[in-house]
Design a protein around this motif. Structure first.
Motif, short mmCIF file in Angstrom:
data_model
loop_
_atom_site.label_atom_id
_atom_site.label_comp_id
_atom_site.label_asym_id
_atom_site.label_seq_id
_atom_site.Cartn_x
_atom_site.Cartn_y
_atom_site.Cartn_z
N ASP A 176 -1.85 10.02 5.60
CA ASP A 176 -2.53 9.68 4.35
C ASP A 176 -2.89 10.97 3.63
O ASP A 176 -3.64 11.80 4.15
CB ASP A 176 -3.79 8.87 4.66
N SER A 214 0.85 -1.19 0.00
CA SER A 214 0.00 0.00 0.00
C SER A 214 0.88 1.24 0.00
O SER A 214 2.09 1.18 0.24
CB SER A 214 -0.90 0.01 1.23
N TRP A 215 0.27 2.39 -0.26
CA TRP A 215 1.02 3.65 -0.21
C TRP A 215 1.61 3.86 1.18
O TRP A 215 2.78 4.25 1.33
CB TRP A 215 0.10 4.82 -0.56
#
Length: 330
Positions: free
Chosen positions: A323, A114-115
């Motif tokens: 995020d 994932s990022w």
């Protein structure tokens, strides 16, 4: 064009942080303009926010040292192109929608990550590699102690020591963190708050060859006491004070080496070599299940102050990440 970024009114606490619109950077030769999807938090961000760790000359004053995101533009000929997913280490500027990443430090993001997972890797693993491999020359069969073993750097260092064939020992500030260190491969773990005199139990197991210490002054005497002859102490932080008394007799008799180290001030060529180690050694180890990503928590950019407070409280097991993938209305 404008972009969101975390800006600071002046050195101080989290109340100095806010989200504002600033100019979007432009890539020059050797740089990638990256749309940031996630940014890692580090203790260095807190120290910089407090005014004790200024960004290097020419670096962005915006906080943040590691990102994962999508290449939007390249500054000249490049092995990357617009649309590529990358992650890497910065000297500043990660807490923003766009950041400039030196192409030499860019690493293709595995599809399986994932990022947030990718953004959690560069600073801690490159710091661990620099200090265990380059500075301390940790060898297979040696015994290694890392303080703050449940931190991002600590978690990477425990795992890297195991990959190198060394035996890892860790200190931490809570029993939950000791369990975490053992899960990562530490064969011995102790609560440094409950057992401030830790040299006796380390020496009872034979001492250690290498110590990685982000604490500094308050641990210095104990560190020297539990080092074996020809032991190496690498100091990477001063959370426990910047001053300590040095017993030169012990230094001479045990032939000890004491070294200070930071990643951010390393020349680009050194940081590039560390990025290749992360790409060519660490990522395959993670893919093979021989190491793991230690992602503790993810905060939206709007909660950057909460993320800083969480890290300052030493509550995390591994990495804290911001995020930035969601567009937020200003």
């Amino acid at each position: 064009m404008l972009m969101r970024a975390v800006v600071q009114s002046g050195p101080g606490g989290v109340g100095t942080l806010s989200i504002s619109m600033v100019e979007k950077p432009v890539a020059s030769a050797g740089q990638l303009l990256v749309r940031v999807m996630a940014a890692g938090l580090n203790r260095a961000d807190i120290v910089q926010r407090e005014g004790h760790y200024p960004a290097p000359e020419g670096a962005s004053p915006i906080l943040g040292l590691e990102i994962a995101g999508v290449v939007e533009a390249v500054g000249g000929p490049s092995r990357f192109k617009a649309g590529d997913a990358v992650f890497g280490l910065l000297q500043g500027g990660a807490y923003a929608d766009y950041a400039l990443l030196d192409e030499a430090l860019a690493i293709p993001k595995p599809d399986s990550m994932s990022w947030a997972e990718a953004a959690s890797l560069p600073e801690v693993w490159m710091t661990a590699w620099l200090n265990l491999v380059d500075v301390a020359d940790l060898q297979a069969g040696e015994r290694f102690l890392v303080h703050a073993g449940a931190s991002g750097v600590g978690a990477a260092a425990i795992q890297l020591a195991c990959l190198l064939g060394a035996e890892a020992v860790a200190s931490a500030s809570a029993d939950e963190k000791l369990d975490f260190c053992r899960e990562l491969g530490a064969v011995q773990a102790f609560n440094a708050r409950r057992e401030p005199v830790f040299s006796a139990q380390i020496k009872a197991k034979g001492g250690v060859d290498v110590i990685l210490d982000p604490v500094g002054g308050s641990y210095f005497r104990e560190n020297l006491a539990c080092l074996k002859p020809d032991g190496r102490l690498v100091v990477i932080g001063i959370m426990g004070g910047r001053s300590a008394e040095l017993n030169l007799g012990l230094l001479l008799v045990k032939r000890l080496r004491i070294m200070g180290s930071t990643l951010r001030s390393q020349p680009l060529a050194v940081r590039e070599r560390l990025a290749r180690a992360l790409e060519q050694v660490v990522l395959p180890a993670i893919a093979a299940g021989k190491a793991r990503v230690t992602l503790d928590s993810i905060y939206p950019l709007s909660a950057v102050a909460d993320a800083h407070l969480y890290m300052e409280d030493n509550s995390n097991l591994g990495k804290v990440v911001l995020d930035l993938s969601q567009v937020m209305q200003m």
